[in-house]
Design a protein around this motif. Structure first.
Motif, PDB file in Angstrom:
ATOM      1  N   UNK A   1     101.647 -28.068 -83.289  1.00 31.71           N
ATOM      2  CA  UNK A   1     101.986 -28.526 -81.983  1.00 31.71           C
ATOM      3  C   UNK A   1     103.068 -27.613 -81.596  1.00 31.71           C
ATOM      4  N   UNK A   2     103.957 -26.827 -82.494  1.00 33.15           N
ATOM      5  CA  UNK A   2     104.905 -26.024 -81.821  1.00 33.15           C
ATOM      6  C   UNK A   2     104.310 -24.688 -81.110  1.00 33.15           C
ATOM      7  N   UNK A   3     103.083 -24.436 -81.573  1.00 37.14           N
ATOM      8  CA  UNK A   3     102.393 -23.356 -81.231  1.00 37.14           C
ATOM      9  C   UNK A   3     101.346 -23.495 -79.844  1.00 37.14           C
ATOM     10  N   UNK A   4     100.862 -24.863 -79.650  1.00 40.25           N
ATOM     11  CA  UNK A   4     100.257 -25.197 -78.809  1.00 40.25           C
ATOM     12  C   UNK A   4     100.852 -24.682 -77.387  1.00 40.25           C
ATOM     13  N   UNK A   5      99.966 -24.392 -76.222  1.00 37.60           N
ATOM     14  CA  UNK A   5     100.411 -24.221 -75.051  1.00 37.60           C
ATOM     15  C   UNK A   5     100.030 -25.122 -73.979  1.00 37.60           C
ATOM     16  N   UNK A   6      98.896 -25.799 -74.514  1.00 31.65           N
ATOM     17  CA  UNK A   6      98.434 -26.937 -73.458  1.00 31.65           C
ATOM     18  C   UNK A   6      99.245 -28.166 -73.396  1.00 31.65           C
ATOM     19  N   UNK A   7      99.819 -28.478 -72.374  1.00 36.26           N
ATOM     20  CA  UNK A   7     100.764 -29.608 -72.512  1.00 36.26           C
ATOM     21  C   UNK A   7     100.113 -31.104 -72.926  1.00 36.26           C
ATOM     22  N   UNK A   8      99.186 -31.149 -72.423  1.00 31.28           N
ATOM     23  CA  UNK A   8      98.307 -32.508 -72.861  1.00 31.28           C
ATOM     24  C   UNK A   8      97.937 -32.536 -74.523  1.00 31.28           C
ATOM     25  N   UNK A   9      97.493 -31.515 -74.979  1.00 29.72           N
ATOM     26  CA  UNK A   9      96.911 -31.214 -76.365  1.00 29.72           C
ATOM     27  C   UNK A   9      98.263 -31.216 -77.083  1.00 29.72           C
ATOM     28  N   UNK A  10      99.220 -30.586 -76.665  1.00 22.64           N
ATOM     29  CA  UNK A  10     100.611 -30.797 -77.352  1.00 22.64           C
ATOM     30  C   UNK A  10     101.147 -32.075 -77.582  1.00 22.64           C
ATOM     31  N   UNK A  11     101.049 -33.030 -76.759  1.00 21.49           N
ATOM     32  CA  UNK A  11     101.457 -34.179 -76.625  1.00 21.49           C
ATOM     33  C   UNK A  11     100.427 -35.059 -77.582  1.00 21.49           C
ATOM     34  N   UNK A  12      99.010 -34.729 -77.515  1.00 19.77           N
ATOM     35  CA  UNK A  12      98.277 -35.460 -78.553  1.00 19.77           C
ATOM     36  C   UNK A  12      98.594 -35.119 -79.980  1.00 19.77           C
ATOM     37  N   UNK A  13      98.949 -33.883 -80.097  1.00 19.09           N
ATOM     38  CA  UNK A  13      99.412 -33.324 -81.688  1.00 19.09           C
ATOM     39  C   UNK A  13     100.548 -33.930 -82.116  1.00 19.09           C
TER      40      UNK A  13
END
Length: 222
Positions: A150-162
């Protein structure tokens, strides 16, 4: 600090035994065989404290030292009771020799049994706690992996899902079970794929379903 406290404890032990000896030999009573037998048992009780303390508190882990305190307490009670018994034989030196042997042997024997039982209890507690730590490792590691992704994810929606997935894992049943091994292996495999996947949302959905299945099975296995 612990070493200094141990040294102070041994010094106090030596002082107490010296006082007991001074009183014993200063009191004008007959120094019969009964007296000497009780005295030898008392000396052994004080000497045993050194072995008991080193054995019970010798491990490095603080928790292990804490669990060893009941053994130490029993050892101290043993020395106190033996000293009281010695006082009785000191002021009643005409009591038969066999009475001193029997009484002191019983005190030593019962104390030894109590200390062995307490130490066995300490070992069982440590074994169970080690087993629990091993069983909760899967969920803790899984949560850490998802949080790192999650900390390395750049997409906001995907980050929220993580983040939501990490929260779900955090509130999942932490206890593992051998019967969950295949299911947990599937979850671990999915997490590995998640680290390099381009469409993470699909894998997150699969992981959510697998976690729900695991949590349901955890309840059944309890």
């Amino acid at each position: 600090m612990m070493k200094k406290n141990s040294t102070k404890g041994y010094v106090i032990l030596g002082i107490l035994f010296t006082l007991v000896s001074i009183i014993a030999f200063a009191v004008p009573t007959l120094k019969t065989a009964t007296f000497w037998i009780a005295y030898v048992f008392t000396a052994a009780a004080f000497a045993a404290q050194i072995i008991i303390w080193r054995t019970a508190l010798g491990k490095e882990a603080l928790k292990s030292k804490f669990l060893g305190f009941p053994v130490v307490h029993i050892g101290i009670v043993y020395a106190i009771i033996q000293t009281v018994a010695f006082a009785v034989f000191l002021f009643a030196p005409t009591l038969p020799v066999w009475s001193a042997i029997v009484v002191c042997s019983i005190i030593a024997g019962v104390s030894a049994v109590c200390m062995i039982s307490a130490d066995a209890g300490r070992n069982e507690i440590e074994r169970v706690e080690a087993e629990v730590q091993e069983k909760v490792f899967f969920i803790r590691e899984l949560q850490a992996d998802i949080e790192l992704i999650a900390t390395t994810e750049t997409d906001a929606d995907t980050k929220a899902e993580l983040i939501r997935l990490a929260e779900k894992i955090r509130f999942s049943d932490p206890m593992s079970n051998e019967q969950l091994m295949d299911l947990e292996n599937k979850i671990s495999t999915k997490v590995l794929k998640l680290k390099t996947a381009t469409n993470k949302v699909e894998i997150i959905t699969e992981l959510t379903l697998l976690l729900d299945e695991r949590n349901k099975k955890c309840k059944i296995l309890k």
